[in-house]
Design an enzyme around this catalytic site. Structure first.
Site, short mmCIF file in Angstrom:
data_model
loop_
_atom_site.label_atom_id
_atom_site.label_comp_id
_atom_site.label_asym_id
_atom_site.label_seq_id
_atom_site.Cartn_x
_atom_site.Cartn_y
_atom_site.Cartn_z
CG ASP A 151 -13.13 7.35 -2.48
OD1 ASP A 151 -13.20 7.10 -1.27
OD2 ASP A 151 -12.05 7.34 -3.10
NE ARG A 184 -3.64 2.01 2.90
CZ ARG A 184 -4.89 2.09 2.47
NH1 ARG A 184 -5.38 1.10 1.72
NH2 ARG A 184 -5.66 3.11 2.78
NE ARG A 195 -9.59 -4.33 0.01
CZ ARG A 195 -8.90 -3.31 0.54
NH1 ARG A 195 -9.53 -2.23 0.93
NH2 ARG A 195 -7.59 -3.40 0.67
CG HIS A 241 -8.06 1.00 -3.67
ND1 HIS A 241 -7.44 -0.14 -3.19
CD2 HIS A 241 -8.70 1.57 -2.59
CE1 HIS A 241 -7.69 -0.25 -1.89
NE2 HIS A 241 -8.44 0.77 -1.51
CD GLN A 246 -12.74 -1.10 -1.53
OE1 GLN A 246 -12.05 -1.00 -0.53
NE2 GLN A 246 -13.95 -1.66 -1.50
CB CYS A 295 -13.59 2.18 -0.90
SG CYS A 295 -12.90 3.85 -0.93
#
Length: 313
Positions: free
Chosen positions: A230, A101, A298, A128, A131, A270
């Site tokens: 988001d 990450r 996830r 991402h 996700q 998310c």
């Protein structure tokens, strides 16, 4: 050949479907796959703040029979006190896979070039993809009908907000790969990267999906099967809250906007979410919201991805 998952289009449409179908099986039987039995270690490198990423990968690696070796990126200072290539060569000799990450996509690309083991993008500034695998799994569960993952092609996903962030880019690539009609509603100042849009259009031409980038919320949401948003200010973005409000307020997901989607549309986010900013509390906490299923997924999507990568590398 070594397989990595650095961005959503690293999986072909058939491969993405294989991963999602495996995720459904692993959700039904969480210990059905044990590719890391030993235990074999997976390095989980965390440069950015995290909750869901750390939690889902740590639990998932353990359930696959492995040992999640969590590495604090601030402590390791990868690319600062030691080059990424040297770090990759050290790590790759000791672990079965690397999960990172981090910040710019170039960092994880360099890691993959030198690690010698599968590398997974757990978030970069540009993408991402883990996700979005979880989001596709969630859409399949809730609106795919009896076909599940097979019910994804032809469905419509609308995303509202910052079109230039990693979620928008991954929805474009991952959604097109799944055969979705992907609609991004964003202000003109925050359009997605043109080369990402072009790549998504290229994929959609093969899968039967489509891509629409618009400044109109109504155009994006009309009849959509899933509506996603988001945070307006991503990690590392220096936009102030006041500026974000001025820029994105017309793209807020509220009950009136959601009413334009399909009657059984699901709401995705998310997380973390900021109620009253990008989404209103009545929508986020309402009956159409599946954000906690999405967060759980996830775990299952990433377990399936790691299993799939390890089997092919």
């Amino acid at each position: 050949m070594m397989r990595h998952f650095l961005r959503d289009d690293d999986l072909t449409p058939d491969e993405q479907r294989e991963v999602l179908e495996l995720a459904l099986r692993l959700k039904a039987d969480r210990f059905a796959a044990r590719p890391l039995e030993g235990p074999r270690a997976v390095a989980v490198l965390l440069d950015k703040p995290t909750l869901r990423t750390q939690l889902s990968f740590a639990v998932g690696i353990a359930e696959l029979g492995g040992y999640p070796m969590l590495v604090d990126g601030k402590l390791a200072q990868i690319g600062v006190r030691e080059s990424i290539s040297d770090t990759a060569k050290v790590i790759g000799r000791q672990v079965a896979a690397v999960v990172w990450r981090t910040y710019d996509q170039s960092r994880i690309d360099e890691m993959a070039a030198h690690a010698g083991v599968p590398v997974v993008n757990a978030l970069t500034d540009q993408f991402h993809p883990c996700q979005v695998l979880a989001d596709l799994l969630t859409i399949a569960e809730h609106v795919g009908g009896a076909d599940g993952v097979g019910g994804l092609p032809g469905r419509t996903l609308a995303y509202l907000g910052d079109g230039s962030n990693n979620m928008a880019h991954s929805y474009l690539l991952g959604g097109a790969t799944a055969g979705l009609h992907v609609r991004i509603a964003t202000p003109a100042q925050r359009m997605p990267l043109p080369h990402v849009v072009a790549r998504a259009e290229e994929i959609a031409a093969v899968t039967g999906g489509s891509v629409l980038v618009t400044e109109s919320v109504n155009e994006a949401v009309a009849g959509a099967d899933a509506v996603a948003t988001d945070t307006w200010v991503s990690m590392g973005d220096e936009t102030s809250t006041d500026k974000a409000e001025a820029l994105f307020s017309a793209f807020r997901l509220d009950a009136a906007v959601l009413a334009q989607a399909a009657p059984d549309a699901v709401v995705l986010h998310c997380l973390p979410a900021y109620r009253g900013m990008e989404v209103t509390a009545d929508v986020l906490d309402g009956p159409q919201s599946v954000v906690f299923d999405e967060a759980e997924n996830r775990l299952h999507a990433q377990k399936a991805l790691l299993t799939w990568l390890l089997e092919r590398s």
